[in-house]
Scaffold this motif. Structure first.
Motif, PDB file in Angstrom:
ATOM      1  N   THR A   1      -2.008  -3.830   7.308  1.00 37.77           N
ATOM      2  CA  THR A   1      -2.303  -4.990   6.093  1.00 37.77           C
ATOM      3  C   THR A   1      -1.189  -5.934   6.364  1.00 37.77           C
ATOM      4  O   THR A   1      -0.328  -6.014   7.367  1.00 37.77           O
ATOM      5  N   LYS A   2      -1.443  -7.066   5.766  1.00 40.06           N
ATOM      6  CA  LYS A   2      -0.553  -8.514   5.804  1.00 40.06           C
ATOM      7  C   LYS A   2       0.793  -8.117   5.562  1.00 40.06           C
ATOM      8  O   LYS A   2       1.787  -8.590   6.258  1.00 40.06           O
ATOM      9  N   ASP A   3       1.172  -6.952   4.664  1.00 39.25           N
ATOM     10  CA  ASP A   3       2.550  -6.615   4.384  1.00 39.25           C
ATOM     11  C   ASP A   3       2.916  -5.544   4.986  1.00 39.25           C
ATOM     12  O   ASP A   3       3.723  -4.771   4.767  1.00 39.25           O
ATOM     13  N   GLY A   4       2.336  -5.291   6.166  1.00 36.11           N
ATOM     14  CA  GLY A   4       2.879  -4.179   7.159  1.00 36.11           C
ATOM     15  C   GLY A   4       2.575  -2.613   6.507  1.00 36.11           C
ATOM     16  O   GLY A   4       3.242  -2.078   7.381  1.00 36.11           O
ATOM     17  N   VAL A   5       1.588  -2.475   5.999  1.00 35.98           N
ATOM     18  CA  VAL A   5       1.396  -1.172   5.580  1.00 35.98           C
ATOM     19  C   VAL A   5       0.199  -0.369   6.216  1.00 35.98           C
ATOM     20  O   VAL A   5      -0.801  -1.437   6.313  1.00 35.98           O
ATOM     21  N   LEU A   6       0.384   0.584   6.789  1.00 38.02           N
ATOM     22  CA  LEU A   6      -0.683   1.155   7.687  1.00 38.02           C
ATOM     23  C   LEU A   6      -1.838   1.832   6.778  1.00 38.02           C
ATOM     24  O   LEU A   6      -1.575   2.504   5.661  1.00 38.02           O
TER      25      LEU A   6
ATOM     26  N   THR B   1     -16.753 -12.051  13.278  1.00 40.34           N
ATOM     27  CA  THR B   1     -16.500 -12.799  12.308  1.00 40.34           C
ATOM     28  C   THR B   1     -16.448 -11.809  11.028  1.00 40.34           C
ATOM     29  O   THR B   1     -17.581 -10.805  11.000  1.00 40.34           O
ATOM     30  N   GLY B   2     -15.623 -11.948  10.147  1.00 37.75           N
ATOM     31  CA  GLY B   2     -15.375 -11.115   9.062  1.00 37.75           C
ATOM     32  C   GLY B   2     -14.357 -11.198   8.045  1.00 37.75           C
ATOM     33  O   GLY B   2     -13.746 -12.263   8.300  1.00 37.75           O
ATOM     34  N   TRP B   3     -13.854 -10.031   7.466  1.00 37.63           N
ATOM     35  CA  TRP B   3     -12.667 -10.126   6.714  1.00 37.63           C
ATOM     36  C   TRP B   3     -11.765  -9.289   7.590  1.00 37.63           C
ATOM     37  O   TRP B   3     -12.129  -8.207   7.868  1.00 37.63           O
ATOM     38  N   TRP B   4     -10.569  -9.286   7.510  1.00 36.97           N
ATOM     39  CA  TRP B   4      -9.548  -8.738   8.258  1.00 36.97           C
ATOM     40  C   TRP B   4      -8.160  -8.304   7.429  1.00 36.97           C
ATOM     41  O   TRP B   4      -7.985  -8.976   6.581  1.00 36.97           O
ATOM     42  N   THR B   5      -8.094  -6.879   7.678  1.00 41.79           N
ATOM     43  CA  THR B   5      -6.985  -6.267   7.052  1.00 41.79           C
ATOM     44  C   THR B   5      -5.508  -6.987   7.007  1.00 41.79           C
ATOM     45  O   THR B   5      -5.037  -6.796   5.864  1.00 41.79           O
ATOM     46  N   GLU B   6      -5.345  -7.446   8.276  1.00 42.30           N
ATOM     47  CA  GLU B   6      -4.010  -8.368   8.371  1.00 42.30           C
ATOM     48  C   GLU B   6      -3.893  -9.676   7.251  1.00 42.30           C
ATOM     49  O   GLU B   6      -2.841 -10.268   7.247  1.00 42.30           O
ATOM     50  N   ASP B   7      -5.007 -10.130   6.832  1.00 42.31           N
ATOM     51  CA  ASP B   7      -5.067 -10.939   5.945  1.00 42.31           C
ATOM     52  C   ASP B   7      -5.139 -10.725   4.414  1.00 42.31           C
ATOM     53  O   ASP B   7      -5.356 -11.531   3.522  1.00 42.31           O
ATOM     54  N   PHE B   8      -4.950  -9.385   4.079  1.00 40.98           N
ATOM     55  CA  PHE B   8      -4.858  -8.910   2.606  1.00 40.98           C
ATOM     56  C   PHE B   8      -3.547  -8.154   2.566  1.00 40.98           C
ATOM     57  O   PHE B   8      -3.010  -7.208   3.652  1.00 40.98           O
ATOM     58  N   THR B   9      -2.709  -8.237   1.280  1.00 43.18           N
ATOM     59  CA  THR B   9      -1.700  -7.272   0.976  1.00 43.18           C
ATOM     60  C   THR B   9      -2.430  -5.936   0.752  1.00 43.18           C
ATOM     61  O   THR B   9      -3.548  -5.889   0.443  1.00 43.18           O
ATOM     62  N   LEU B  10      -1.577  -5.019   0.548  1.00 44.55           N
ATOM     63  CA  LEU B  10      -1.972  -3.645   0.223  1.00 44.55           C
ATOM     64  C   LEU B  10      -2.670  -3.761  -1.264  1.00 44.55           C
ATOM     65  O   LEU B  10      -3.759  -3.228  -1.494  1.00 44.55           O
ATOM     66  N   ALA B  11      -2.065  -4.314  -2.129  1.00 39.73           N
ATOM     67  CA  ALA B  11      -2.658  -4.601  -3.593  1.00 39.73           C
ATOM     68  C   ALA B  11      -3.936  -5.207  -3.600  1.00 39.73           C
ATOM     69  O   ALA B  11      -4.771  -4.609  -4.275  1.00 39.73           O
TER      70      ALA B  11
END
Length: 374
Positions: A80-85, A120-130
Motif C-alpha cells: 500500500t501507499k503507507d507500506g503495508v503488505l 491502466t487501472g488503480w494501483w495499491t501504492e496509491d491507496f492507504t490501507l484504510a
C-alpha cells in the motif's frame, strides 16, 4: 456467461482433514524421502487460496483451501501507499476489487509501466490501507468462474498479517500446521517506488516467530536478486519461480541477458541451488503440450532439478477445460470441468514435489489415491 457443469467434485473426509504428513525433525517445511526410501508425499499448495471456489486472495479463499486439506496457502504480496503488505495478485486492482464503482477514487485511475508493460487501472501504492479496506474483492475471471461472482463484494483485501493470523487460527482448529507460501510481486517495481517488499516480509516473519528453520513457510519470487538478498536474511526456504517464456524483470532492468530458460539448464539450476530450496516452474516446463494441445512427455526438468538438490512445485492446476490439455477436456465449453485428476496423475508420475492448485480438494483427493498412507 457459459453454465458450469459440475461433475461431482465433493470434498471428501480426507480432503477436509488433509493427508500430508510432515517431518517435524526437518530443518525445512518440506518432506524428504522416508527412512524406507519411499518417495515422500508431495505438497498441495492452495493457489491464492481455493480460488476455484472463492474470489482469489481473500481470507475466505485461504480458509477454504486449508479446510480442503491444502498444506500451504499462498498470498501474493504487494504494498500500500503507507507500506503495508496486502494480498493481491497484482498491484493493479481494477479486475480484482470493486474500485471502479467507488466514485471517490475515480481520479486515481492511472496508466503505469509495470515490468515494461503499460497498464491502466488503480494501483495499491496509491491507496492507504484504510482506503483499501473500503473496497471489496470480486472474481477475476467471471466468464470462467461465474459461480464465484455470488461472493463479489463480500470480502475485504487482507493484509499479510491477517493471512498469518488466519493460518495460526486454522492450525489450532484443524490440529495440523497450515503453512504460508508468500510471493513477493514485482519487487523491482516496488523498490523503485521506495516501497521495498523484502524488509517488510522479513519483519513480518520475525514478528510472528516464523523466521526459523522448520517453520512452515516458503517465500517465492519470479525475480532473482531479491531472493538472493532474502537468502541472507531469512532462515526459511526460498523458491525461484520461472515462466515458460521471458526473463526475470530484475535481469531485464539491469541488462542481464539471461532468461528463465537459462535458469533451468543443469548449470542454471546449480546456480539457483546456491540461494533457493526449490523451483516453481510453469507446468508446461515439466510436461509440455504437443502441437494439438495434448499432454506430451515430461521434460528432463524434474530430474535435473533433483540432481541439483532442488524441489519442484509447478503451477497452476485448475479444473476448467480452458486450463487443461486438449485430451483432458470434457467438452468445448471453457468453463466446464475436465479431467484434472488425469493431469495431476501425470505430474505425480513425473516426480514433482508439490502442486499449486486452484482446486485443492481435487489435488488432495488425487494425492490420496496416488500416495496412500504407508
Amino acid at each position: 456467461m457459459p453454465a458450469t457443469r459440475t461433475i461431482g467434485v465433493a470434498v471428501s473426509a480426507l480432503a477436509l482433514l488433509g493427508v500430508a504428513t510432515m517431518s517435524t525433525a526437518s530443518a525445512t517445511p518440506d518432506q524428504g524421502d522416508d527412512r524406507h526410501g519411499h518417495r515422500a508425499t508431495p505438497l498441495v499448495l492452495g493457489h491464492r487460496g481455493a480460488s476455484g471456489y472463492r474470489p482469489e486472495h481473500t481470507l475466505a479463499s485461504y480458509e477454504l483451501a486449508a479446510r480442503m486439506g491444502a498444506d500451504y496457502i499462498e498470498p501474493d504480496l504487494v504494498s500500500t501507499k503507507d507500506g503495508v503488505l496486502v494480498a493481491r495478485h497484482e498491484p493493479e486492482i481494477g479486475g480484482t476489487t470493486d474500485v471502479a464503482k467507488h466514485q471517490e477514487f475515480a481520479a486515481r485511475k492511472a496508466t503505469k509501466v509495470l515490468d515494461g508493460v503499460s497498464v491502466t487501472g488503480w494501483w495499491t501504492e496509491d491507496f492507504t490501507l484504510a482506503e483499501l479496506k473500503t473496497l471489496r474483492a470480486v472474481e477475476r475471471i467471471p466468464d470462467v468462474r461465474q459461480r464465484n461472482t455470488i461472493y463479489n463484494g463480500r470480502f475485504q483485501v487482507p493484509t499479510f498479517q491477517e493471512v498469518i493470523d488466519l493460518s495460526k487460527r486454522l492450525s489450532r482448529e484443524l490440529g495440523r500446521d497450515v503453512g504460508i507460501y508468500p510471493e513477493t510481486k514485482h519487487p523491482t517495481y516496488f523498490q523503485k517506488l521506495g516501497l521495498d517488499l523484502n524488509p517488510k516480509v522479513v519483519e513480518a516473519l520475525n514478528r510472528n516467530g516464523l523466521n526459523r528453520p522448520g517453520a512452515k513457510v516458503f517465500v517465492q519470487s519470479f525475480e532473482v536478486t531479491n531472493l538472493q538478498e532474502l537468502s541472507r536474511k531469512l532462515r526459511v526456504p526460498l523458491i525461484q519461480l520461472t515462466s515458460a517464456s521471458g526473463a526475470p524483470y530484475d535481469f531485464v532492468a539491469s541488462g542481464d541477458k539471461r532468461t528463465y530458460a537459462d535458469l533451468l539448464t543443469p548449470a542454471g539450476l546449480r546456480g539457483v541451488a546456491k540461494y533457493a530450496y526449490g523451483i516453481g516452474p510453469a507446468k508446461d516446463q515439466v510436461i509440455p503440450r504437443d502441437a494439438a494441445g495434448n499432454l506430451a512427455q515430461p521434460t528432463a526438468l524434474v530430474g535435473n532439478a533433483h540432481a541439483a538438490g532442488l524441489k519442484v512445485h509447478p503451477y497452476t492446476f485448475r479444473a476448467e477445460n480452458v486450463f487443461l490439455p486438449a485430451n483432458l477436456r470434457s467438452s468445448a465449453v471453457p468453463a466446464e470441468y475436465g479431467d484434472l485428476f488425469g493431469e495431476l496423475s501425470a505430474f505425480w508420475a513425473a516426480g514433482v514435489d508439490g502442486v499449486f492448485s486452484d482446486n485443492p480438494d481435487i489435488a488432495v483427493a488425487s494425492r490420496a489415491e496416488t500416495f496412500p498412507r504407508r
